[in-house]
Design an enzyme around this catalytic site. Structure first.
Site, PDB file in Angstrom:
ATOM      1  N   CYS A  72       0.592  -1.398  -0.301  1.00 61.74           N
ATOM      2  CA  CYS A  72      -0.046   0.051   0.542  1.00 61.74           C
ATOM      3  C   CYS A  72       0.974   0.959  -0.146  1.00 61.74           C
ATOM      4  CB  CYS A  72      -0.888  -0.152   1.318  1.00 61.74           C
ATOM      5  SG  CYS A  72      -1.248   1.575   1.159  1.00 61.74           S
ATOM      6  N   CYS A  78      -0.871   6.722   6.565  1.00 67.60           N
ATOM      7  CA  CYS A  78      -2.341   6.340   7.860  1.00 67.60           C
ATOM      8  C   CYS A  78      -2.093   5.340   8.553  1.00 67.60           C
ATOM      9  CB  CYS A  78      -2.594   5.665   6.457  1.00 67.60           C
ATOM     10  SG  CYS A  78      -4.516   5.030   6.192  1.00 67.60           S
ATOM     11  N   CYS A 160      -6.246   3.806  -1.741  1.00 68.98           N
ATOM     12  CA  CYS A 160      -5.996   3.239  -0.036  1.00 68.98           C
ATOM     13  C   CYS A 160      -6.952   1.876  -0.954  1.00 68.98           C
ATOM     14  CB  CYS A 160      -7.578   3.265   0.499  1.00 68.98           C
ATOM     15  SG  CYS A 160      -8.542   2.259   1.773  1.00 68.98           S
ATOM     16  N   GLN A 284     -23.011  -2.645   9.206  1.00 71.69           N
ATOM     17  CA  GLN A 284     -22.035  -3.399   8.574  1.00 71.69           C
ATOM     18  C   GLN A 284     -20.722  -3.167   7.415  1.00 71.69           C
ATOM     19  OE1 GLN A 284     -20.592  -4.966  11.217  1.00 71.69           O
ATOM     20  NE2 GLN A 284     -22.365  -5.656  12.610  1.00 71.69           N
ATOM     21  N   TYR A 313     -29.594  -2.993  20.990  1.00 67.16           N
ATOM     22  CA  TYR A 313     -28.721  -3.001  19.314  1.00 67.16           C
ATOM     23  C   TYR A 313     -29.255  -2.963  18.243  1.00 67.16           C
ATOM     24  CZ  TYR A 313     -27.110  -1.771  24.539  1.00 67.16           C
ATOM     25  OH  TYR A 313     -26.710  -1.761  25.678  1.00 67.16           O
ATOM     26  N   GLU A 334     -33.607  -0.202  18.908  1.00 64.17           N
ATOM     27  CA  GLU A 334     -32.175   0.703  19.240  1.00 64.17           C
ATOM     28  C   GLU A 334     -32.553   2.265  19.364  1.00 64.17           C
ATOM     29  OE1 GLU A 334     -29.685   0.429  16.699  1.00 64.17           O
ATOM     30  OE2 GLU A 334     -29.255   2.944  16.925  1.00 64.17           O
ATOM     31  N   CYS A 410     -17.850  -6.259  18.720  1.00 65.12           N
ATOM     32  CA  CYS A 410     -16.473  -5.557  17.838  1.00 65.12           C
ATOM     33  C   CYS A 410     -15.642  -4.783  19.060  1.00 65.12           C
ATOM     34  CB  CYS A 410     -17.490  -4.463  17.464  1.00 65.12           C
ATOM     35  SG  CYS A 410     -17.608  -2.950  18.188  1.00 65.12           S
TER      36      CYS A 410
END
Ligand code: SAH
Length: 455
Positions: A72, A78, A160, A284, A313, A334, A410
């Site tokens: 990359c 980055c 990217c 997602q 959620y 939510e 997550c």
């Protein structure tokens, strides 16, 4: 004591959850970014604190077997792909280890329960969403990109490898438009200027694309020309939206959107169900992996036709709606009103009649549902990175007392903290499966099945 600016020879022996290499020099722990376990290095110390220090690579003496060559052109500026310099197999092993460490150390759970990590089908071009800051470059031209590490300098994003390939021509067309009319980028310090962020979404199941421009104002001048130029780049652009963010804040989007073109949303498909996604709703970022995640969650939930499912959620209702046909009743909760509107419409357009959605804080809504004597047999929770409110965990375990809880997370650290609380309140962890939704970055998703220990 280590000296700042001094160079030492050392070997990297581990990686932190943030992806920094760890080594010991003169019995002091030193963190070195962009390294791999097994690297033998010369490290220059750049910062020393009481108990640890930070270093940077001065020279790689012998590279780790995990190292691969960098593909990359942006990675030295980055901070996104913190694992791009190691092989994907090494990345997967590292992510599984992060989950293992969190659940054993923080959760107090036997790590043997952590299953194999599910690899991502794609490790490039998987991201269906970008929110890119708009700024002036050194020549005073408008540019769109990402913030260089630890700075507010914007670096052009072109090239990217993570985001959808559909985005680059749109970004270029937007930059050309902004420069043609000399529109001003937003300046954080003076809270002036118009253009804040370019926000793009690509529904990879249907191909539909959303362009949203976040501005410090109500309207964008010459918007007809903007629409024309954007549409020329891709005939799958279904909607172009302005989001007003007039606040002095680093939160990207404001609460008010208006539509310049199309319907104000795009549609995607997940697990055979179609979903409307509006700009303020969560979705997602890796669709193929999200399907895998939801399929595991469904297997864990093991739903029966007479049962009630509570999806906390729930965002636009994605997890619950893909399971609604297996249960008698689905409830979803939510906090973002637009996401709940999407969820209600998503139920309708998919002909799902057994679902009710509520807007509110998960803990407060759960309590209200329990007062209404709603008794879910299975509860699915998918909170943001900070995890669940402990009051919610109490409400679930004491008032609903479902036989199964499926926790989608997550963040392994907050997951492990919450699993411990669930454990104290009578729930036992049965399965943990890490799923890679974010290849090359340091993030990892998990699905956990807990069941009630009958007392
Ligand atoms: N399950 C969904 C969304 C998961 S992301 C999916 O897979 O698509 C987490 C969601 O929790 C976001 O939609 C966020 O808006 C919502 N959220 C954040 N804090 C909340 C709270 N206190 N109560 C209820 N929902 C909340």
């Amino acid at each position: 004591m280590l000296n700042k600016n001094e160079v030492y020879k050392t070997e990297i022996t581990g990686l932190t959850a943030e992806g920094n290499g760890v080594c010991k020099i003169d019995s002091m722990v030193v963190f070195v970014p962009h390294t791999a376990v097994g690297d033998i290095l010369e490290v220059r110390i750049v910062k020393t604190l009481k108990k640890y220090a930070f270093g940077i690579i001065e020279r790689i003496i012998t590279p780790s077997k995990d190292r691969i060559s960098l593909d990359c052109p942006l990675s030295d500026k980055c901070g996104g792909c913190i694992l791009r310099h190691i092989s994907y197999d090494a990345e997967l092993a590292f992510k599984r280890q992060c989950v293992y460490d969190a659940v054993t150390r923080i959760g107090g759970i036997d790590g043997a329960i952590v299953g194999e990590i599910i690899p991502s089908e794609n490790i490039i071009s998987y991201r269906n969403k970008v929110q890119l800051p708009i700024a002036n470059d050194n020549d005073g031209n408008v540019t769109v990109g990402f913030f260089a590490r630890r700075s507010h300098r914007v670096i052009p994003i072109s090239g990217c490898l993570l985001h959808s390939g559909a985005f680059d021509p749109i970004i270029d067309a937007f930059i050309a438009f902004a420069n043609k009319y000399k529109l001003s980028p937003y300046d954080e310090k003076s809270h002036s200027g118009l253009l804040r962020h370019l926000y793009l979404r690509h529904a990879m199941g249907t191909g539909e694309i959303m362009v949203c421009i976040v501005i410090n104002g109500k309207d964008i001048p010459h918007s007809d020309d903007l629409i024309k130029n954007l549409l020329l780049t891709n005939d799958k652009i279904k909607t172009i939206i302005i989001n007003e963010n007039l606040e002095k804040t680093n939160v990207i989007t404001g609460r008010v959107c208006h539509t310049l073109y199309g319907e104000g949303y795009i549609t995607d498909t997940l697990c055979g169900i179609s979903f409307r996604i509006s700009p303020l709703s969560f979705y997602q970022v890796n669709r193929i992996q999200a399907e895998k995640l939801y399929n595991i969650a469904r297997e864990f939930a093991d739903l029966k036709p007479r049962e009630t499912l509570l999806d906390l959620y729930c965002g636009t209702g994605t997890i619950g709606l893909t399971m609604a046909r297996y249960v008698k009743k689905l409830y979803g909760v939510e906090i973002i009103p637009e996401a709940i509107e999407d969820a209600k419409i998503n139920a309708k357009v998919n002909g799902i009649k057994n679902a009710d959605f509520f807007c509110g804080d998960a803990a407060a809504a759960a309590e209200k549902l329990s007062i209404r004597r709603v008794k879910p047999d299975c509860v699915i929770i998918d909170p943001p990175r900070k995890g669940c409110d402990s009051i919610l965990i109490k409400t679930i375990s004491e008032h609903f007392s479902p036989s199964r809880v499926v926790y989608v997370s997550c963040n392994p650290a907050t997951l492990a903290r919450d699993l411990r609380i669930f454990g104290e309140l009578g729930y036992e962890v049965k399965r943990i499966v890490p799923v890679d939704l974010f290849p090359r970055t340091g993030h990892v998703e998990c699905v956990v099945l807990m069941s009630r220990v009958d007392r």
